[in-house]
Each structure stands twice: as C-alpha cells, then as structure tokens.
Design a protein around this motif. Structure first.
Motif, mmCIF file in Angstrom:
data_model
loop_
_atom_site.group_PDB
_atom_site.id
_atom_site.type_symbol
_atom_site.label_atom_id
_atom_site.label_comp_id
_atom_site.label_asym_id
_atom_site.label_seq_id
_atom_site.Cartn_x
_atom_site.Cartn_y
_atom_site.Cartn_z
ATOM 1 N N LYS A 99 0.822 -1.213 0.000
ATOM 2 C CA LYS A 99 0.000 0.000 0.000
ATOM 3 C C LYS A 99 0.859 1.267 0.000
ATOM 4 O O LYS A 99 0.406 2.322 -0.439
ATOM 5 N N ILE A 106 -6.651 -2.287 -3.044
ATOM 6 C CA ILE A 106 -7.767 -2.680 -2.177
ATOM 7 C C ILE A 106 -7.553 -4.118 -1.724
ATOM 8 O O ILE A 106 -7.211 -4.988 -2.530
ATOM 9 N N ASP A 137 -9.330 -3.775 3.855
ATOM 10 C CA ASP A 137 -10.297 -2.733 3.491
ATOM 11 C C ASP A 137 -11.731 -3.242 3.469
ATOM 12 O O ASP A 137 -12.663 -2.504 3.804
ATOM 13 N N HIS A 172 -13.210 -0.745 6.538
ATOM 14 C CA HIS A 172 -13.962 0.252 5.777
ATOM 15 C C HIS A 172 -15.298 -0.275 5.263
ATOM 16 O O HIS A 172 -16.304 0.440 5.276
ATOM 17 N N GLN A 197 -13.613 6.127 2.127
ATOM 18 C CA GLN A 197 -12.486 5.569 2.851
ATOM 19 C C GLN A 197 -11.737 4.500 2.051
ATOM 20 O O GLN A 197 -10.581 4.229 2.310
ATOM 21 N N LEU A 198 -12.409 3.885 1.094
ATOM 22 C CA LEU A 198 -11.760 2.835 0.326
ATOM 23 C C LEU A 198 -10.691 3.447 -0.570
ATOM 24 O O LEU A 198 -10.921 4.491 -1.192
ATOM 25 N N PRO A 199 -9.502 2.852 -0.660
ATOM 26 C CA PRO A 199 -8.417 3.441 -1.457
ATOM 27 C C PRO A 199 -8.839 3.718 -2.891
ATOM 28 O O PRO A 199 -9.401 2.864 -3.566
#
Length: 523
Positions: A99, A106, A137, A172, A197-199
C-alpha cells in the motif's frame, strides 16, 4: 482483447476443486480479470470431509509475492484461508508494504474458519487475527463468521453485527452474507460502508455523510452445488472492484453472480437431492435482470405502496433529445424546436428568484407540446403546476414523493450505476436517468463515470415487459461526436447540456443546428 485488471488471491488449495484457489481462478477468469494465486495451504478434503490443512512456508509465499510485483502488481488482493499466526504477520507486513507503493490497492478478506463438511481450517484466535482485520479494506463474512468476529453468538441481525465489527476493527466495508440463515425464505446480504475511505474510491457526493448501508435481497435458491460459493462471492466482489466499480455496484454485481450460479445448478441439485455436495457453478458476468437482487433502503421501504407515477404518454415515439438548461433565455430559444422534453436546472439563485423563473418557465412551456421538468424544486413545481420534476439521488430522501404524485406531476430520477438504478426502478418513476456516461464539466462525477458498457448492462436490468418498461435517459459528457455510440446502446433518450449551450465555441454552428443534428442521430 484489452489488458485485464490483475487481482491476487492468497488462499488455500482445495483438492476437490470446489473452493479456495480453484473457485477464485474460475470466478476471476469468468469476470475478465487476470488471477495470480499464492497458495497459503494445501488441504486434504472432498465433498464429505476435511482431513488436514498443510500450510505453505512464509519463504515461498514471500518469494512469489516479490517476483509477481515485478510484472503483475495487483489492483485488488483477495485473502481467503490464513493457516497460522506466521501467515497473519506476513500478510500484515505485505499489505503495508504494497500500500505504500500502490495507495489505491484494495484488500478483500473472506474469513475462512469452519469447513461446511465439518472441521476447522485453522485454530487462530480473534486476538491473533486482529492485526490482519485492522489492515484489510473489505471483509465478507457469512452470518456465522460475523457472529464469531463480533463475539455476538446469539445475534442474527446483520446490521448490528456489521456495526460491531466496524467498532472493533474499523474495517472500511463489511459485507455480511445472509445465505447461512436457516429460517429465512429470502437471502439477504448487508453492507456497512464508510464513505470515501476505500483506497482510490469516491463513493458519494455528500461529503457530510460518514457511512451508509446497502441491503440486497433475493429469493433463496435451493442448491446443493454451493461448495466454494463464499470464495466465489469474495472473488467476484474483488473482480468488480478491480474493474473500477464502486462498493455498492460491486456488491450488487457479486450478489447477481451468485444468484446466477445457484440458478444454473438448481435443476441438477433437485435431481440428486442431498446425495451430493457439488461445486458452485461459476457462470461469468451477470447480465439478466432475473438474477439481480432487490435493493432495499429507507426510501424504498417508505414508498413500497406508492403506485406508479404517470407515464410520459409518448404514444410510441422516442423521448429523444433532452436538453438540460439553466435559464429562461435558453428555454425560449429551444421551445420552438419541437422537442419532446426539456429540463430547467436552476443554480446559484435566491429562492424568491428561483420561484419567479419557474412561474415564467411553466407559463412559457404551456404554449408548446414540450414536457418541462423542473430540477429538484419539487415544492415550487407542484405549486405552479409544472409538467414534471426531476430529483437527484442526493435529494431523493428529502423529497415527498406522495405529494408529487398526488399533484399529478411526472417524476424523473437520477441514477449512477446498477445499485441506484435498481432502487429507483422500484419507485416506478416516469423515466430514469443514468450517468455520467462520460466525464463532464458540469458536475463532479468522480468515481461514477459509467461508460458505454455499463450503460448497456444497466439497460438490461429493466423488466422484460414493454408495458411496464420505464424510459431511460443517458446523461453526462454526451456531444455530437459521442451521441451515435450512446444511441447504439438502445437508450431511449440522451440528455445534453454544453453540447447545445456551447455549440458555437465547440462546433462553430448554432445551438439550433446542434439540436437538429442530434435529433437525426437519435432518429
């Protein structure tokens, strides 16, 4: 052929071929993603029993991950069977390292504890799993797994379980699958999602809203060919996220994918009854409306007894070109052109000024056959007798649909993807809008660009019944160059904004000439 998104699956190998890596590969390939597999354990099992779980060493897993990163970096990592504490620690370290290099990565975790045929895949405690749970996530437990994670063994309420899991681990997105409920006639899945909030994702235009829930319900399909169904759901979700879908739409598509697979195996399951526990049947991308779930939210519950809104009374004609304009100047200029529909979207005016514009607009439109829709200001539309009102998703909850219908107004609703389309369709409006088809300068649609393929898929979600079929309007970034491609999807109408209002600067022709050209394209 186009380059496929890449997902990694880190899970166990099921020698019986039903679950684990085998299910992940079949699912991923059927949904158009490239699947790289890191086997966490080799299991000894068949359709009757689980004999042993043989973990793979961390050294081998690390070598595989390091080499894959050089030419097959993932957009999504799906995690299944984690065999021991050492693998938990390695996964946490791996996710943190990846990350840092890929902020949009994700991670999806499908917790695997008990085998359906009996026996445990690992002996990990919740405390030992905690570092991983705090790092992923998305998590996709079934009802029993959610009870274990939430430490609420006597609770079967998916919403309460999901919120408890969030409070404990701050994951998340938590999707609790309801398929293991023994008493329900329907299969209901629940998602508790922390917005934005999720990448790499922008899930909602309402920045004041911290979290939202999504609930999907389908008629329970009796099938004994369900081995690997949980793995397949999590991998399908991962595949749709890798394709760029928002959580709500990836969730909806994954549910439809599972319904489709159970439906395919239902006949053979009935034939053999309880004699055989077979592998889940992966069927590829779900297209048929019959396999899609019912979406449930507070608005759909509130208006479940509301009759259908009045139709547009097109008498067999296409709805055609749908200009969206922001002033009386443009309304006066377009009304004489014989259009079926126009929307007045007023921005940046005081309410008193808005009301005066609406009064004049409604008066002007009554001299023509054009259907005038007022954007958002439903109270003023009712007060001054407009033909219809268009409501955006962000304003739908605050609008009073009972009053709109009682006043005899037609209703149009904006949607962005299959989840919102299914929800809005249940309200039986006069038409549905879907967008943004392409990027647009008139509104921030980050994360909600549909594209032509998704537009075609959403159109297929309407009931296969011409009597009840609701007209669909495509909107967002449509111009003279793109219009023919959009019309080819089968949509009944295309809405345009700047294609008309900026005609002179864009095409060096008049707005009236652009209208004429677009009308010819639509046919």
């Amino acid at each position: 052929m186009t380059k496929k998104p890449i997902i990694w699956t880190i899970s166990g190998s099921d020698c019986s071929g039903g679950a684990g890596i085998a299910a992940d590969i079949k699912t991923g390939h059927g949904l158009g993603v490239e699947v790289c597999q890191l086997i966490s354990a080799n299991t000894v099992q068949n359709s009757q029993q689980l004999l042993s779980v043989n973990s793979v060493s961390i050294d081998i897993l690390q070598q595989q991950a390091a080499l894959l990163m050089t030419d097959k970096p993932p957009s999504v990592i799906k995690i299944g069977l984690v065999a021991n504490v050492a693998q938990v620690k390695w996964l946490v370290q791996l996710l943190e390292q990846l990350k840092q290099k890929m902020p949009t990565l994700i991670s999806v975790y499908d917790p695997v504890g008990q085998a359906t045929v009996g026996g445990s895949f690992n002996s990990l405690t919740l405390a030992q799993l905690r570092p991983l749970l705090q790092d992923v996530d998305v998590i996709t437990p079934n009802l029993l797994e959610a009870q274990s994670l939430a430490q609420l063994a006597e609770i079967s309420d998916a919403e309460r379980l999901a919120k408890k899991i969030y409070d404990d681990f701050a994951i998340h997105s938590i999707i609790v699958k309801g398929g293991h409920s023994e008493i329900a006639l329907d299969s209901s899945d629940y998602c508790y999602h922390q917005l934005n909030q999720l990448p790499g994702k922008q899930d909602n235009q309402d920045k004041t809203q911290a979290a939202i829930s999504y609930q999907l319900t389908s008629k329970r399909i009796a099938s004994h060919y369900s081995h690997g169904g949980g793995c397949s759901f999590a991998t399908a979700l991962s595949a749709f996220l890798a394709h760029g879908y928002l959580v709500r739409d990836a969730f909806t598509l994954a549910k439809a994918f599972i319904n489709q697979g159970f439906n395919a195996s239902e006949p053979v399951s009935k034939l053999y009854g309880h004699q055989y526990y077979g592998a889940f049947e992966q069927q590829g991308w779900p297209y048929q409306a019959a396999f899609f779930p019912q979406a449930v939210d507070e608005v759909s519950k509130k208006y479940q007894t509301l009759p259908a809104f009045n139709s547009l009374n097109l008498a067999g004609k296409k709805l055609g070109l749908y200009p969206v304009i922001d002033s009386l100047y443009w309304l006066k200029r377009l009304l004489p052109l014989g259009l079926e529909i126009i929307q007045l979207r007023i921005k940046n005016l005081a309410l008193a000024d808005v009301e005066q514009v609406i009064i004049e607009a409604v008066f002007l439109a009554k001299s023509y056959d054009t259907r005038l829709f007022i954007n958002d200001y439903w109270q003023l539309a009712i007060k001054h007798g407009a033909y219809g009102v268009h409501i955006g998703q962000e304003d739908l909850q605050a609008a009073d649909l009972f009053k709109i219908q009682q006043a005899g107004l037609r209703l149009g609703i904006s949607t962005h993807g299959c989840y919102e389309f299914l929800l809005a369709q249940q309200l039986q409006p006069s038409y549905l809008a879907i967008g943004a088809v392409f990027p647009t300068t008139t509104k921030d649609m980050t994360g909600q660009i549909q594209g032509l393929n998704n537009l075609t898929q959403v159109l297929a979600l309407r009931p296969n019944n011409n009597i009840t079929q609701i007209p669909v309007v495509a909107i967002g970034g449509i111009n003279l160059v793109r219009a023919a491609q959009v019309v080819a999807t089968g949509v009944e109408s295309i809405a345009v904004v700047t294609a008309i209002t900026e005609a002179k600067s864009s095409y060096n022709i008049s707005p009236e000439q652009v209208v004429e050209k677009l009308q010819k394209i639509i046919g």
